[in-house]
Design a protein around this motif. Structure first.
Motif, PDB file in Angstrom:
ATOM      1  N   GLY A  95       0.821  -1.206   0.000  1.00 17.61           N
ATOM      2  CA  GLY A  95       0.000   0.000   0.000  1.00 17.61           C
ATOM      3  C   GLY A  95       0.857   1.259   0.000  1.00 17.61           C
ATOM      4  N   LEU A  96       1.933   1.246   0.809  1.00 17.48           N
ATOM      5  CA  LEU A  96       2.842   2.394   0.841  1.00 17.48           C
ATOM      6  C   LEU A  96       3.473   2.626  -0.527  1.00 17.48           C
ATOM      7  N   ALA A  97       3.928   1.552  -1.155  1.00 18.10           N
ATOM      8  CA  ALA A  97       4.576   1.685  -2.463  1.00 18.10           C
ATOM      9  C   ALA A  97       3.606   2.225  -3.505  1.00 18.10           C
ATOM     10  N   ARG A  98       2.402   1.710  -3.499  1.00 18.32           N
ATOM     11  CA  ARG A  98       1.406   2.151  -4.494  1.00 18.32           C
ATOM     12  C   ARG A  98       1.045   3.620  -4.282  1.00 18.32           C
ATOM     13  N   GLU A  99       0.798   4.006  -3.022  1.00 18.91           N
ATOM     14  CA  GLU A  99       0.423   5.389  -2.751  1.00 18.91           C
ATOM     15  C   GLU A  99       1.575   6.353  -2.997  1.00 18.91           C
ATOM     16  N   SER A 100       2.815   5.840  -2.961  1.00 16.86           N
ATOM     17  CA  SER A 100       3.984   6.687  -3.191  1.00 16.86           C
ATOM     18  C   SER A 100       4.359   6.774  -4.664  1.00 16.86           C
ATOM     19  N   GLY A 101       3.595   6.101  -5.514  1.00 15.96           N
ATOM     20  CA  GLY A 101       3.876   6.171  -6.941  1.00 15.96           C
ATOM     21  C   GLY A 101       4.934   5.202  -7.421  1.00 15.96           C
ATOM     22  N   ILE A 102       5.298   4.246  -6.568  1.00  6.64           N
ATOM     23  CA  ILE A 102       6.270   3.222  -6.970  1.00  6.64           C
ATOM     24  C   ILE A 102       5.564   2.213  -7.875  1.00  6.64           C
ATOM     25  N   ALA A 103       6.161   1.904  -9.011  1.00  7.33           N
ATOM     26  CA  ALA A 103       5.559   0.954  -9.937  1.00  7.33           C
ATOM     27  C   ALA A 103       5.627  -0.463  -9.371  1.00  7.33           C
ATOM     28  N   PRO A 111      12.386  -2.043   7.015  1.00 12.65           N
ATOM     29  CA  PRO A 111      12.837  -0.677   7.317  1.00 12.65           C
ATOM     30  C   PRO A 111      13.664  -0.072   6.190  1.00 12.65           C
ATOM     31  N   SER A 112      14.539  -0.855   5.602  1.00 10.07           N
ATOM     32  CA  SER A 112      15.347  -0.347   4.488  1.00 10.07           C
ATOM     33  C   SER A 112      14.476  -0.016   3.287  1.00 10.07           C
ATOM     34  N   MET A 113      13.427  -0.799   3.061  1.00  4.72           N
ATOM     35  CA  MET A 113      12.520  -0.530   1.945  1.00  4.72           C
ATOM     36  C   MET A 113      11.742   0.765   2.176  1.00  4.72           C
ATOM     37  N   VAL A 114      11.351   1.006   3.430  1.00  2.88           N
ATOM     38  CA  VAL A 114      10.646   2.249   3.748  1.00  2.88           C
ATOM     39  C   VAL A 114      11.579   3.447   3.539  1.00  2.88           C
ATOM     40  N   VAL A 115      12.842   3.300   3.950  1.00  2.88           N
ATOM     41  CA  VAL A 115      13.821   4.371   3.730  1.00  2.88           C
ATOM     42  C   VAL A 115      13.981   4.632   2.237  1.00  2.88           C
ATOM     43  N   LEU A 116      14.039   3.584   1.442  1.00  4.84           N
ATOM     44  CA  LEU A 116      14.209   3.729  -0.002  1.00  4.84           C
ATOM     45  C   LEU A 116      13.006   4.436  -0.636  1.00  4.84           C
ATOM     46  N   VAL A 117      11.807   4.039  -0.242  1.00  7.73           N
ATOM     47  CA  VAL A 117      10.604   4.686  -0.776  1.00  7.73           C
ATOM     48  C   VAL A 117      10.563   6.158  -0.370  1.00  7.73           C
ATOM     49  N   GLY A 118      10.920   6.445   0.887  1.00 10.00           N
ATOM     50  CA  GLY A 118      10.930   7.827   1.344  1.00 10.00           C
ATOM     51  C   GLY A 118      11.948   8.673   0.595  1.00 10.00           C
ATOM     52  N   ALA A 119      13.117   8.091   0.326  1.00  7.55           N
ATOM     53  CA  ALA A 119      14.151   8.837  -0.400  1.00  7.55           C
ATOM     54  C   ALA A 119      13.717   9.107  -1.841  1.00  7.55           C
ATOM     55  N   ILE A 120      13.047   8.143  -2.449  1.00  7.57           N
ATOM     56  CA  ILE A 120      12.555   8.337  -3.821  1.00  7.57           C
ATOM     57  C   ILE A 120      11.519   9.453  -3.844  1.00  7.57           C
ATOM     58  N   ASN A 121      10.617   9.451  -2.883  1.00  3.97           N
ATOM     59  CA  ASN A 121       9.584  10.489  -2.825  1.00  3.97           C
ATOM     60  C   ASN A 121      10.175  11.872  -2.588  1.00  3.97           C
ATOM     61  N   ALA A 122      11.238  11.911  -1.784  1.00  3.28           N
ATOM     62  CA  ALA A 122      11.855  13.200  -1.462  1.00  3.28           C
ATOM     63  C   ALA A 122      12.795  13.678  -2.552  1.00  3.28           C
ATOM     64  N   GLY A 123      13.031  12.864  -3.577  1.00  3.88           N
ATOM     65  CA  GLY A 123      13.942  13.256  -4.646  1.00  3.88           C
ATOM     66  C   GLY A 123      15.392  13.265  -4.215  1.00  3.88           C
ATOM     67  N   THR A 124      15.728  12.420  -3.237  1.00  2.00           N
ATOM     68  CA  THR A 124      17.107  12.359  -2.736  1.00  2.00           C
ATOM     69  C   THR A 124      18.038  11.820  -3.821  1.00  2.00           C
ATOM     70  N   PRO A 125      19.224  12.416  -3.977  1.00  2.00           N
ATOM     71  CA  PRO A 125      20.189  11.900  -4.971  1.00  2.00           C
ATOM     72  C   PRO A 125      20.507  10.425  -4.755  1.00  2.00           C
ATOM     73  N   LEU A 126      20.901   9.766  -5.842  1.00  2.00           N
ATOM     74  CA  LEU A 126      21.113   8.323  -5.811  1.00  2.00           C
ATOM     75  C   LEU A 126      22.161   7.906  -4.778  1.00  2.00           C
ATOM     76  N   LEU A 127      23.284   8.636  -4.742  1.00  2.00           N
ATOM     77  CA  LEU A 127      24.351   8.262  -3.809  1.00  2.00           C
ATOM     78  C   LEU A 127      23.879   8.402  -2.362  1.00  2.00           C
ATOM     79  N   ALA A 128      23.183   9.492  -2.071  1.00  2.00           N
ATOM     80  CA  ALA A 128      22.687   9.688  -0.708  1.00  2.00           C
ATOM     81  C   ALA A 128      21.646   8.631  -0.350  1.00  2.00           C
ATOM     82  N   THR A 129      20.822   8.259  -1.324  1.00  2.00           N
ATOM     83  CA  THR A 129      19.832   7.205  -1.089  1.00  2.00           C
ATOM     84  C   THR A 129      20.514   5.879  -0.782  1.00  2.00           C
ATOM     85  N   ALA A 130      21.548   5.558  -1.565  1.00  2.00           N
ATOM     86  CA  ALA A 130      22.275   4.301  -1.347  1.00  2.00           C
ATOM     87  C   ALA A 130      22.914   4.277   0.039  1.00  2.00           C
ATOM     88  N   ILE A 131      23.481   5.410   0.449  1.00  2.00           N
ATOM     89  CA  ILE A 131      24.105   5.479   1.779  1.00  2.00           C
ATOM     90  C   ILE A 131      23.055   5.316   2.876  1.00  2.00           C
TER      91      ILE A 131
END
Length: 245
Positions: free
Chosen positions: A42-50, A65-85
């Motif tokens: 549900g979180l992924a769908r509402e966040s626009g994740i395909a 928890p890591s998946m939630v962090v990843l979805v949040g970073a994608i929504n916030a437009g966080t750069p790829l390197l910062a998201t990976a870290i």
């Protein structure tokens, strides 16, 4: 193996123990985790994740928890390197779990590549399940048993994520959120049950007390300081107790 094999022969085969581990999918911990993955869908769908991206996360990132962090970073437009870290740091907690599990898991002739492959599946649910069941099993049975449980759990949760992603629009929002919150509640209860030392339980209690305080005092670094201070105090208390002080 054939149907004519004796029960003793079957018990000596890796496939027998793999099936025994896979049967662990029918358990309360596995059911709670499945419910939590409905919430993640549900979180992924509402966040626009395909859908393919959500399935990829479930199969590869694995820990919620890591998946939630990843979805949040994608929504916030966080750069790829910062998201990976950020995702890597959120998964650091799994490293001591893997270090503790490997000596319990491996046998005298276990290839290193098998341990490296199975380390991908280390998460709270699989770790607690393994630490509670593996010590009761023969050494040669532990790798196939753990592989059966962890791999089956991953495949089932990928299927649940797919089904829930498609059907989540028919569920009430409060129910979806409630399912997602089952995860932290389950993690807390299962870690408490799996704690072998009083210092482990003391660290958890200190975490529950210090977490909200540091959240108000040092937001953003609250988890770091909670873990550092709570873990240090619990370790020091254990050392003092052993010395009889």
């Amino acid at each position: 193996m054939t149907s004519e094999d004796s029960p003793q022969d079957q018990a000596g085969s890796a496939f027998y123990w793999y099936r025994r581990g896979a049967a662990g999918i029918i358990s309360v911990p596995a059911f709670i985790l499945m419910a939590a993955f409905i919430g993640f869908a549900g979180l992924a769908r509402e966040s626009g994740i395909a859908l393919p991206e959500a399935l990829f996360m479930t199969a590869t990132v694995w820990a919620l928890p890591s998946m939630v962090v990843l979805v949040g970073a994608i929504n916030a437009g966080t750069p790829l390197l910062a998201t990976a870290i950020a995702v890597a740091l959120s998964a650091v907690r799994l490293m001591p779990m893997a270090v503790a599990l490997m000596p319990v898991l491996r046998g005298e002739r276990t290839p290193r590549w098998q341990l490296l492959a199975l380390s991908h599946f280390v998460a709270v649910t699989s770790w607690v399940f393994a630490m509670m069941r593996l010590p009761e099993l023969p050494r040669e049975a532990r790798v196939p048993f753990y592989a059966g449980f962890a791999m089956t759990l991953t495949v089932v949760n990928v299927c649940i994520t797919a089904a829930a992603y498609v059907l989540i629009g028919t569920l009430p929002v409060l129910l979806t959120g409630g399912l997602f919150l089952l995860t932290p509640v389950y993690f807390l209860l299962s870690l408490w049950a799996a704690s072998k030392l009083s210092s482990d339980k003391l660290a958890m209690v200190l975490g529950l007390i210090l977490g909200p305080l540091f959240y108000l005092w040092l937001p953003g670094l609250d988890l770091l300081w909670t873990g550092l201070l709570g873990g240090t105090v619990a370790y020091a208390a254990m050392r003092l107790k052993r010395r009889g002080i």
